[in-house]
Design an enzyme around this catalytic site. Structure first.
Site, PDB file in Angstrom:
ATOM      1  N   CYS A  46       0.835  -1.208   0.000  1.00  0.00           N
ATOM      2  CA  CYS A  46       0.000   0.000   0.000  1.00  0.00           C
ATOM      3  C   CYS A  46       0.870   1.259   0.000  1.00  0.00           C
ATOM      4  O   CYS A  46       1.488   1.565  -1.002  1.00  0.00           O
ATOM      5  CB  CYS A  46      -0.975  -0.029   1.180  1.00  0.00           C
ATOM      6  SG  CYS A  46      -2.350   1.107   0.980  1.00  0.00           S
ATOM      7  N   HIS A 100      -3.691  -5.644   1.071  1.00  0.00           N
ATOM      8  CA  HIS A 100      -3.057  -5.866   2.376  1.00  0.00           C
ATOM      9  C   HIS A 100      -3.113  -7.331   2.799  1.00  0.00           C
ATOM     10  O   HIS A 100      -4.044  -7.730   3.510  1.00  0.00           O
ATOM     11  CB  HIS A 100      -3.791  -5.051   3.445  1.00  0.00           C
ATOM     12  CG  HIS A 100      -3.525  -3.586   3.391  1.00  0.00           C
ATOM     13  ND1 HIS A 100      -2.470  -2.981   4.026  1.00  0.00           N
ATOM     14  CD2 HIS A 100      -4.198  -2.586   2.756  1.00  0.00           C
ATOM     15  CE1 HIS A 100      -2.493  -1.686   3.804  1.00  0.00           C
ATOM     16  NE2 HIS A 100      -3.533  -1.414   3.034  1.00  0.00           N
ATOM     17  N   GLU A 116      -1.427  -8.704   5.089  1.00  0.00           N
ATOM     18  CA  GLU A 116      -1.290  -8.789   6.558  1.00  0.00           C
ATOM     19  C   GLU A 116      -2.639  -8.593   7.265  1.00  0.00           C
ATOM     20  O   GLU A 116      -2.788  -8.954   8.417  1.00  0.00           O
ATOM     21  CB  GLU A 116      -0.239  -7.785   7.060  1.00  0.00           C
ATOM     22  CG  GLU A 116      -0.702  -6.336   7.232  1.00  0.00           C
ATOM     23  CD  GLU A 116      -0.805  -5.554   5.930  1.00  0.00           C
ATOM     24  OE1 GLU A 116      -0.723  -6.170   4.843  1.00  0.00           O
ATOM     25  OE2 GLU A 116      -0.990  -4.326   5.992  1.00  0.00           O
TER      26      GLU A 116
END
Lengths: 81, 218
Positions: free
Chosen positions: B85, B188, B190
């Site tokens: 990002c 993302h 994560e």
């Protein structure tokens, strides 16, 4: 001496500029017939210490290359004001 | 494996990324952008967030920070880099990846789970149905026609969106540099690492890190 510089940063013509498009969308009929191709850019002003106007322009250009604009998507115009 | 997670003022996905890496058995060190780093790492991660408030252009100010000079040295030495990002935006601004991330064509911040198509090292059947979240205002990947041709010719596009969500050229969601060591992506992984954090209880994010680690270790 100190020179004041104005940098005008615009998206390249090949890059879609959504803010200008959004502005065009809300135009009332009064403006719609006479306003077109709105494109939003940004202006940055700063001072530079230099011995002459041409030296000031060189310093401004090197600062512009360093951070002020991204040549992938933008163009820049520098003027001493 | 030892990894550094670079932290800038305004980074806000650094803790999530550290957690995910630690769960993968990675020894993680958070590195403040102003620090001088002598340690050697096997992976450098640049997390998401709004470094320097996204002032001027997203990622532009962070890309000129001292630590990015160090990151460029690491890249020259062949150390893999992952930017997620805002990390992706910092990598394009620093010239480590081609292109730029513009405002979404909708002018809105997009925060949704997206379906991705994997290519290159992410093209196995595991990625046939792959969904992780995006959360960005400037994820509209732009590059010149020549750069786009080069990205395709060198198999540098590793994720693309199934549908156009932000105006990105060719629906590009993630690219790798020519050396295949510097990875940047807008989604993302994560944030979809734990089954409990994944709406479909799948942990697709973990699959991303497993695949990446297998690739950079080989």
């Amino acid at each position: 001496m100190q020179y004041k510089i104005r940098a005008t940063i615009r998206y390249k013509a090949s890059v879609l500029e959504p803010q200008g498009q959004a502005i065009e969308k809300i135009l009332s009929s009064e403006f719609k017939s006479v306003i077109s191709s709105v494109r939003v850019g940004r202006e940055v002003e700063f001072f530079t210490e230099a011995g002459s106007e041409s030296e000031a322009k060189d310093k401004a250009a090197s600062f512009a290359d360093y951070v002020l604009y991204n040549p992938v998507m933008e163009t820049i115009e520098l003027e001493v004001v | 494996m030892k990894a550094a997670v670079i932290v800038f003022p305004g980074s806000n996905c650094d803790k999530d990324l550290q957690y995910a890496l630690q769960q993968m058995g990675v020894q993680v060190t958070p590195v403040w952008h102003g620090d001088t780093v002598a340690d050697k790492y096997d992976l450098i991660c640049i997390p998401g967030g709004f470094s320097y408030g996204d002032y001027l252009r997203s990622g532009s100010l962070a890309s000129r920070s001292k630590i990015m000079e160090q990151v460029k040295d690491w890249v020259k030495q062949g150390v893999p880099v992952l930017g997620i990002c805002n990390g992706f935006q910092i990598l394009t601004e620093s010239g480590l990846l081609p292109g730029a991330l513009l405002k979404n064509k909708t002018l809105k911040h997009i925060c949704v789970d997206v379906d991705l198509k994997g290519h290159g090292i992410f093209s196995s059947s595991d990625f046939a149905s792959y969904r992780i979240p995006v959360s960005h205002s400037e994820g509209n990947f732009y590059c010149s026609n020549e750069e786009l041709d080069a990205l395709k010719a060198n198999d540098q596009i590793f994720f693309s969106y199934h549908e156009d969500i932000n105006g990105s050229r060719d629906n590009i969601a993630g690219i790798v540099d020519k050396t295949k060591k510097v990875f940047g992506l807008m989604p993302h992984p994560e944030r979809a690492f734990l089954k409990t954090a994944d709406r479909e209880r799948r942990s697709d994010g973990r699959l991303f890190f497993e695949t990446l680690f297998n690739n950079i270790a080989s």
